[in-house]
Design a protein around this motif. Structure first.
Motif, PDB file in Angstrom:
ATOM      1  N   THR A   1       0.846  -1.187   0.000  1.00  0.00           N
ATOM      2  CA  THR A   1       0.000   0.000   0.000  1.00  0.00           C
ATOM      3  C   THR A   1       0.884   1.239   0.000  1.00  0.00           C
ATOM      4  OG1 THR A   1      -1.763  -1.112   1.216  1.00  0.00           O
ATOM      5  CG2 THR A   1      -1.761   1.295   1.278  1.00  0.00           C
ATOM      6  N   PHE A   2       0.611   2.155  -0.921  1.00  0.00           N
ATOM      7  CA  PHE A   2       1.282   3.451  -0.931  1.00  0.00           C
ATOM      8  C   PHE A   2       0.297   4.491  -0.430  1.00  0.00           C
ATOM      9  CE2 PHE A   2       3.749   2.020  -4.963  1.00  0.00           C
ATOM     10  CZ  PHE A   2       4.637   1.281  -4.205  1.00  0.00           C
ATOM     11  N   GLU A   3       0.668   5.205   0.618  1.00  0.00           N
ATOM     12  CA  GLU A   3      -0.077   6.384   1.071  1.00  0.00           C
ATOM     13  C   GLU A   3       0.589   7.544   0.359  1.00  0.00           C
ATOM     14  OE1 GLU A   3      -0.304   8.964   5.121  1.00  0.00           O
ATOM     15  OE2 GLU A   3      -0.530   6.802   5.362  1.00  0.00           O
ATOM     16  N   LEU A   4      -0.081   8.093  -0.668  1.00  0.00           N
ATOM     17  CA  LEU A   4       0.573   9.036  -1.571  1.00  0.00           C
ATOM     18  C   LEU A   4       0.706  10.437  -0.980  1.00  0.00           C
ATOM     19  CD1 LEU A   4      -1.186   7.782  -4.796  1.00  0.00           C
ATOM     20  CD2 LEU A   4       1.063   7.137  -3.919  1.00  0.00           C
ATOM     21  N   PHE A   5      -0.403  10.974  -0.475  1.00  0.00           N
ATOM     22  CA  PHE A   5      -0.377  12.315   0.103  1.00  0.00           C
ATOM     23  C   PHE A   5      -1.687  12.595   0.806  1.00  0.00           C
ATOM     24  CE2 PHE A   5      -1.613  12.701  -4.378  1.00  0.00           C
ATOM     25  CZ  PHE A   5      -2.842  13.340  -4.285  1.00  0.00           C
ATOM     26  N   GLU A   6      -1.676  13.629   1.630  1.00  0.00           N
ATOM     27  CA  GLU A   6      -2.892  14.089   2.285  1.00  0.00           C
ATOM     28  C   GLU A   6      -3.659  14.934   1.276  1.00  0.00           C
ATOM     29  OE1 GLU A   6      -4.276  16.225   6.452  1.00  0.00           O
ATOM     30  OE2 GLU A   6      -2.142  15.872   6.069  1.00  0.00           O
ATOM     31  N   CYS A   7      -4.957  14.688   1.154  1.00  0.00           N
ATOM     32  CA  CYS A   7      -5.772  15.368   0.143  1.00  0.00           C
ATOM     33  C   CYS A   7      -6.101  16.797   0.547  1.00  0.00           C
ATOM     34  CB  CYS A   7      -7.074  14.597  -0.089  1.00  0.00           C
ATOM     35  SG  CYS A   7      -6.807  12.984  -0.833  1.00  0.00           S
ATOM     36  N   ASP A   8      -6.354  17.600  -0.478  1.00  0.00           N
ATOM     37  CA  ASP A   8      -6.921  18.924  -0.269  1.00  0.00           C
ATOM     38  C   ASP A   8      -8.311  18.905  -0.905  1.00  0.00           C
ATOM     39  OD1 ASP A   8      -6.564  19.064  -3.011  1.00  0.00           O
ATOM     40  OD2 ASP A   8      -5.150  20.719  -2.949  1.00  0.00           O
ATOM     41  N   ALA A   9      -8.979  20.046  -0.933  1.00  0.00           N
ATOM     42  CA  ALA A   9     -10.359  20.101  -1.444  1.00  0.00           C
ATOM     43  C   ALA A   9     -10.465  19.593  -2.882  1.00  0.00           C
ATOM     44  CB  ALA A   9     -10.891  21.530  -1.346  1.00  0.00           C
ATOM     45  N   SER A  10      -9.424  19.802  -3.688  1.00  0.00           N
ATOM     46  CA  SER A  10      -9.497  19.410  -5.104  1.00  0.00           C
ATOM     47  C   SER A  10      -9.360  17.903  -5.315  1.00  0.00           C
ATOM     48  CB  SER A  10      -8.425  20.140  -5.921  1.00  0.00           C
ATOM     49  OG  SER A  10      -7.147  19.640  -5.599  1.00  0.00           O
ATOM     50  N   THR A  11      -8.856  17.171  -4.319  1.00  0.00           N
ATOM     51  CA  THR A  11      -8.659  15.732  -4.507  1.00  0.00           C
ATOM     52  C   THR A  11      -9.531  14.881  -3.591  1.00  0.00           C
ATOM     53  OG1 THR A  11      -6.713  15.869  -3.062  1.00  0.00           O
ATOM     54  CG2 THR A  11      -6.304  15.909  -5.433  1.00  0.00           C
ATOM     55  N   LEU A  12     -10.276  15.492  -2.681  1.00  0.00           N
ATOM     56  CA  LEU A  12     -11.191  14.725  -1.824  1.00  0.00           C
ATOM     57  C   LEU A  12     -12.259  14.059  -2.681  1.00  0.00           C
ATOM     58  CD1 LEU A  12     -11.787  16.965   1.324  1.00  0.00           C
ATOM     59  CD2 LEU A  12     -10.705  14.712   1.261  1.00  0.00           C
ATOM     60  N   GLY A  13     -12.531  12.782  -2.432  1.00  0.00           N
ATOM     61  CA  GLY A  13     -13.575  12.070  -3.172  1.00  0.00           C
ATOM     62  C   GLY A  13     -13.213  11.770  -4.608  1.00  0.00           C
ATOM     63  N   LYS A  14     -11.932  11.846  -4.953  1.00  0.00           N
ATOM     64  CA  LYS A  14     -11.496  11.633  -6.345  1.00  0.00           C
ATOM     65  C   LYS A  14     -10.761  10.312  -6.495  1.00  0.00           C
ATOM     66  CE  LYS A  14     -12.844  15.615  -8.025  1.00  0.00           C
ATOM     67  NZ  LYS A  14     -13.867  15.674  -9.057  1.00  0.00           N
ATOM     68  N   CYS A  15     -10.633   9.881  -7.739  1.00  0.00           N
ATOM     69  CA  CYS A  15      -9.868   8.688  -8.067  1.00  0.00           C
ATOM     70  C   CYS A  15      -9.321   8.828  -9.479  1.00  0.00           C
ATOM     71  CB  CYS A  15     -10.735   7.431  -7.964  1.00  0.00           C
ATOM     72  SG  CYS A  15     -12.061   7.359  -9.175  1.00  0.00           S
ATOM     73  N   ALA A  16      -8.325   8.023  -9.776  1.00  0.00           N
ATOM     74  CA  ALA A  16      -7.763   7.982 -11.129  1.00  0.00           C
ATOM     75  C   ALA A  16      -7.424   6.531 -11.430  1.00  0.00           C
ATOM     76  CB  ALA A  16      -6.524   8.850 -11.237  1.00  0.00           C
ATOM     77  N   GLY A  17      -7.982   6.043 -12.504  1.00  0.00           N
ATOM     78  CA  GLY A  17      -7.734   4.660 -12.900  1.00  0.00           C
ATOM     79  C   GLY A  17      -6.359   4.477 -13.510  1.00  0.00           C
ATOM     80  N   LEU A  18      -5.985   3.227 -13.644  1.00  0.00           N
ATOM     81  CA  LEU A  18      -4.698   2.869 -14.242  1.00  0.00           C
ATOM     82  C   LEU A  18      -4.528   3.531 -15.610  1.00  0.00           C
ATOM     83  CD1 LEU A  18      -2.117   1.170 -14.157  1.00  0.00           C
ATOM     84  CD2 LEU A  18      -3.455  -0.772 -14.971  1.00  0.00           C
ATOM     85  N   ASN A  19      -5.573   3.503 -16.446  1.00  0.00           N
ATOM     86  CA  ASN A  19      -5.486   4.107 -17.787  1.00  0.00           C
ATOM     87  C   ASN A  19      -5.198   5.601 -17.719  1.00  0.00           C
ATOM     88  OD1 ASN A  19      -5.964   1.642 -18.962  1.00  0.00           O
ATOM     89  ND2 ASN A  19      -8.157   2.001 -19.233  1.00  0.00           N
ATOM     90  N   THR A  20      -5.824   6.304 -16.763  1.00  0.00           N
ATOM     91  CA  THR A  20      -5.600   7.748 -16.602  1.00  0.00           C
ATOM     92  C   THR A  20      -4.141   8.014 -16.252  1.00  0.00           C
ATOM     93  OG1 THR A  20      -7.876   8.081 -15.883  1.00  0.00           O
ATOM     94  CG2 THR A  20      -6.295   9.797 -15.291  1.00  0.00           C
ATOM     95  N   LEU A  21      -3.587   7.230 -15.346  1.00  0.00           N
ATOM     96  CA  LEU A  21      -2.194   7.419 -14.938  1.00  0.00           C
ATOM     97  C   LEU A  21      -1.238   7.095 -16.087  1.00  0.00           C
ATOM     98  CD1 LEU A  21      -2.436   5.787 -11.400  1.00  0.00           C
ATOM     99  CD2 LEU A  21      -2.433   8.226 -11.935  1.00  0.00           C
ATOM    100  N   GLN A  22      -1.519   6.022 -16.822  1.00  0.00           N
ATOM    101  CA  GLN A  22      -0.673   5.650 -17.956  1.00  0.00           C
ATOM    102  C   GLN A  22      -0.742   6.713 -19.050  1.00  0.00           C
ATOM    103  OE1 GLN A  22      -2.461   1.719 -18.452  1.00  0.00           O
ATOM    104  NE2 GLN A  22      -0.466   0.787 -18.018  1.00  0.00           N
TER     105      GLN A  22
END
Length: 167
Positions: A50-71
């Protein structure tokens, strides 16, 4: 205040996250093939690492990015805002803070998958580390870099890596 653009993952970190999300361990759990927010933090996991990437701010709360988006982000431009293509989190994800956060203490009896440990070290950009075990889950370990070689930005994001031990 923490702004979304300041919380940008580095290209190197995104590459390590993509490797994690391509894990064959996720073949039967497609909901985990994404970076997702849980408990105010952004996470990536294959169920063992498990990677804990960062603490979220208002712009990233409730968000996600799929593998395709990252690639796609890696392939197109690292100058483009990583968070511009992120979606609202639709799947119910586990409460990662309940699973991972807590007290960790030094341990002498640890059995780990060496490939998973290397994955944590690559993400943390370290070859020197110490391992601490969770006091509430003795199979959960945190890999902590010594002589940190991450960039100032990477250290500022305070990313963490956790690995499940072998029984």
């Amino acid at each position: 205040s923490k702004q979304g653009k300041e919380r940008m993952l580095t290209q190197r970190q995104v590459k390590e996250v993509v490797k994690l999300l391509k894990s064959k361990d996720l073949n039967y759990r497609p909901a985990f093939q994404q970076v997702f927010e849980s408990g105010g933090y952004m996470w990536a996991t294959d169920g063992y690492v498990t990677f804990e990437l960062f603490e979220c701010d208002a712009s990233t709360l409730g968000k996600c990015a799929g593998l395709n988006t990252l690639q796609r982000w890696l392939a197109t431009s690292s100058n483009k805002d990583l968070f511009s293509d992120w979606e609202d989190l639709s799947d119910a994800m586990p409460n990662m803070c309940n699973i991972v956060h807590g007290d960790f203490t030094p341990s002498s009896e640890i059995k780990l998958d060496i490939k998973k440990l290397k994955q944590c070290c690559d993400f943390l950009k370290t070859t020197q580390f110490t391992i601490k075990t969770s006091s509430k889950n003795h199979n959960l370990n945190q890999v902590i870099p010594i002589n940190d070689t991450r960039t100032v930005l990477e250290r500022a994001m305070d990313s963490k890596a956790y690995i499940m031990g072998l029984k």
